[in-house]
Design an enzyme around this catalytic site. Structure first.
Site, PDB file in Angstrom:
ATOM      1  N   HIS A 140      -1.996   5.314   2.702  1.00  0.00           N
ATOM      2  CA  HIS A 140      -1.249   4.926   3.904  1.00  0.00           C
ATOM      3  C   HIS A 140      -0.375   3.717   3.599  1.00  0.00           C
ATOM      4  O   HIS A 140      -0.465   3.134   2.517  1.00  0.00           O
ATOM      5  CB  HIS A 140      -2.188   4.679   5.092  1.00  0.00           C
ATOM      6  CG  HIS A 140      -3.076   3.489   4.959  1.00  0.00           C
ATOM      7  ND1 HIS A 140      -4.110   3.409   4.051  1.00  0.00           N
ATOM      8  CD2 HIS A 140      -3.089   2.300   5.627  1.00  0.00           C
ATOM      9  CE1 HIS A 140      -4.729   2.246   4.175  1.00  0.00           C
ATOM     10  NE2 HIS A 140      -4.120   1.549   5.125  1.00  0.00           N
ATOM     11  N   HIS A 143       0.041   0.523   4.611  1.00  0.00           N
ATOM     12  CA  HIS A 143      -0.230  -0.918   4.710  1.00  0.00           C
ATOM     13  C   HIS A 143       0.002  -1.631   3.370  1.00  0.00           C
ATOM     14  O   HIS A 143      -0.265  -1.079   2.313  1.00  0.00           O
ATOM     15  CB  HIS A 143      -1.661  -1.157   5.209  1.00  0.00           C
ATOM     16  CG  HIS A 143      -1.813  -0.883   6.682  1.00  0.00           C
ATOM     17  ND1 HIS A 143      -3.015  -0.611   7.279  1.00  0.00           N
ATOM     18  CD2 HIS A 143      -0.882  -0.837   7.677  1.00  0.00           C
ATOM     19  CE1 HIS A 143      -2.835  -0.411   8.582  1.00  0.00           C
ATOM     20  NE2 HIS A 143      -1.556  -0.542   8.834  1.00  0.00           N
ATOM     21  N   ASP A 150      -1.459  -3.867   1.679  1.00  0.00           N
ATOM     22  CA  ASP A 150      -2.535  -4.069   0.701  1.00  0.00           C
ATOM     23  C   ASP A 150      -2.873  -2.772  -0.038  1.00  0.00           C
ATOM     24  O   ASP A 150      -3.769  -2.747  -0.888  1.00  0.00           O
ATOM     25  CB  ASP A 150      -3.786  -4.676   1.356  1.00  0.00           C
ATOM     26  CG  ASP A 150      -4.393  -3.801   2.441  1.00  0.00           C
ATOM     27  OD1 ASP A 150      -3.645  -3.329   3.315  1.00  0.00           O
ATOM     28  OD2 ASP A 150      -5.624  -3.586   2.412  1.00  0.00           O
ATOM     29  N   HIS A 151      -2.132  -1.708   0.272  1.00  0.00           N
ATOM     30  CA  HIS A 151      -2.308  -0.431  -0.419  1.00  0.00           C
ATOM     31  C   HIS A 151      -1.061  -0.026  -1.203  1.00  0.00           C
ATOM     32  O   HIS A 151      -1.151   0.805  -2.104  1.00  0.00           O
ATOM     33  CB  HIS A 151      -2.682   0.671   0.580  1.00  0.00           C
ATOM     34  CG  HIS A 151      -3.963   0.373   1.306  1.00  0.00           C
ATOM     35  ND1 HIS A 151      -5.126   1.092   1.111  1.00  0.00           N
ATOM     36  CD2 HIS A 151      -4.281  -0.615   2.186  1.00  0.00           C
ATOM     37  CE1 HIS A 151      -6.091   0.570   1.856  1.00  0.00           C
ATOM     38  NE2 HIS A 151      -5.604  -0.467   2.521  1.00  0.00           N
ATOM     39  N   HIS A 186      -6.430   5.127  11.741  1.00  0.00           N
ATOM     40  CA  HIS A 186      -6.096   3.779  11.245  1.00  0.00           C
ATOM     41  C   HIS A 186      -4.572   3.633  11.241  1.00  0.00           C
ATOM     42  O   HIS A 186      -4.028   2.673  11.782  1.00  0.00           O
ATOM     43  CB  HIS A 186      -6.693   3.619   9.858  1.00  0.00           C
ATOM     44  CG  HIS A 186      -6.424   2.309   9.200  1.00  0.00           C
ATOM     45  ND1 HIS A 186      -6.960   1.127   9.641  1.00  0.00           N
ATOM     46  CD2 HIS A 186      -5.659   1.989   8.116  1.00  0.00           C
ATOM     47  CE1 HIS A 186      -6.545   0.131   8.853  1.00  0.00           C
ATOM     48  NE2 HIS A 186      -5.751   0.629   7.931  1.00  0.00           N
ATOM     49  N   ASP A 200      -8.479   3.574   4.182  1.00  0.00           N
ATOM     50  CA  ASP A 200      -9.079   2.763   5.252  1.00  0.00           C
ATOM     51  C   ASP A 200      -9.531   3.625   6.426  1.00  0.00           C
ATOM     52  O   ASP A 200      -9.519   3.163   7.576  1.00  0.00           O
ATOM     53  CB  ASP A 200      -8.078   1.710   5.761  1.00  0.00           C
ATOM     54  CG  ASP A 200      -7.828   0.593   4.757  1.00  0.00           C
ATOM     55  OD1 ASP A 200      -8.505   0.555   3.721  1.00  0.00           O
ATOM     56  OD2 ASP A 200      -6.940  -0.244   5.034  1.00  0.00           O
ATOM     57  N   HIS A 239     -12.065  -0.901   0.704  1.00  0.00           N
ATOM     58  CA  HIS A 239     -12.476  -2.294   0.940  1.00  0.00           C
ATOM     59  C   HIS A 239     -13.982  -2.507   0.770  1.00  0.00           C
ATOM     60  O   HIS A 239     -14.782  -1.608   1.060  1.00  0.00           O
ATOM     61  CB  HIS A 239     -12.094  -2.746   2.354  1.00  0.00           C
ATOM     62  CG  HIS A 239     -10.621  -2.908   2.555  1.00  0.00           C
ATOM     63  ND1 HIS A 239      -9.955  -4.090   2.292  1.00  0.00           N
ATOM     64  CD2 HIS A 239      -9.683  -2.033   2.982  1.00  0.00           C
ATOM     65  CE1 HIS A 239      -8.669  -3.936   2.564  1.00  0.00           C
ATOM     66  NE2 HIS A 239      -8.472  -2.696   2.982  1.00  0.00           N
TER      67      HIS A 239
HETATM   68 FE    FE Z   1      -6.536  -1.891   3.750  1.00  0.00          FE
HETATM   69 ZN    ZN Z   2      -4.972  -0.259   6.076  1.00  0.00          ZN
END
Ligand code: FE
Ligand code: ZN
Length: 259
Positions: free
Chosen positions: A56, A58, A60-61, A112, A133, A171
């Site tokens: 996805h 975001h 941090d990905h 999410h 996530d 995570h």
């Molecule tokens: Fe994340």
């Molecule tokens: Zn995420």
């Protein structure tokens, strides 16, 4: 031979590194940072990064994708419904792709985010799930874009996979998720045993992943909304009669958001 390792990133992210040890080719899932992957490649001369899988959009990905792609020319796969940097192949629900000679099925799992996908490798002996996530160990992702109904349905698809499927989420949230799980089910012995195990692992510097679908079915409150005791706790939280599994899910998710 496939080997899977976690490259830690940021505070609590894992970039999953899939290694074909025969061909010396590897793939990464959700590289939010290029640095740990580039460091690994530098320490492993002769290895080629061939593929980058994204669940996805975001940061941090995806924030390492452009740099890794520029550096290695690895093929970038990602969800069709989201904007992913340097994406070359846009993936939709039900598609089957081959990565490192392994077949992966794409599962659209909105909640999410709206276009979130998971990668499922259907191996009969050791099935694998890279679920970003969406499903966490003993928890699930926050509802940033989707509705509780969507997330409940998405988790149901993942929960229906074979029990021995390895669950690789992004995570290290397991211990805090388990504290919430214990609040929901104080008398669940599987949750108590998992708290003891994960506490020991974390104290020893070990990661708590991968999980399995079977373990999640026993210890993840978000997969246990059909249990009477879970429904009763959800009802207590929002002072309603949550008369459908997705209503129970919605109550648990809002409780966890404030836990
Ligand atoms: Fe994340
Ligand atoms: Zn995420």
């Amino acid at each position: 031979m496939l080997q899977i390792d976690a490259l830690p990133a940021f505070n609590d992210n894992y970039i999953w590194l899939l290694q074909d040890t025969t061909q010396m080719r590897c793939a990464v899932v959700d590289p939010g940072d290029a640095a740990p992957v580039l460091a690994w490649l530098e320490q492993h001369p002769g290895w080629v990064l061939s593929d980058i899988l994204i669940t996805h959009h975001h940061f941090d990905h995806v924030d390492g994708v452009a740099q890794l792609h520029a550096h290695t020319n690895a093929k970038v796969w990602g969800p069709a419904l989201e904007t992913i940097p340097a994406r070359q192949v846009a993936l939709n629900d039900g598609e089957r792709i081959s990565v490192l000679g392994l077949e992966f099925q794409i599962l659209l799992v909105p909640g999410h985010t709206l276009g979130h996908i998971a990668y499922y490798h259907l191996d009969p002996v050791a099935p694998l799930l890279f679920c970003g996530d969406t499903l966490f160990a003993a928890g699930c992702g926050r509802l940033f874009e989707g509705t509780p109904e969507q997330m409940h349905h998405s988790l149901g698809r993942l929960a229906a996979l074979p029990g021995h499927t390895g669950v690789y989420c992004t995570h290290e949230y397991t211990l805090s998720n388990l504290r919430f799980a214990q609040a929901v089910e104080p008398n669940n012995p599987d949750i108590a045993a998992r708290v003891a195990q994960v506490t020991q692992w974390r104290a020893a510097g070990r990661i708590s992943l991968p999980s399995s679908i079977a373990l999640e079915l026993r210890t993840n409150p978000f997969l246990r909304v059909n249990e009477t005791s879970v429904k009763e706790k959800a009802d207590e939280w929002n002072s309603l009669n949550n008369d459908s599994p997705s209503a129970v899910f919605a109550s648990l998710r809002s409780w966890k958001d404030q836990f």
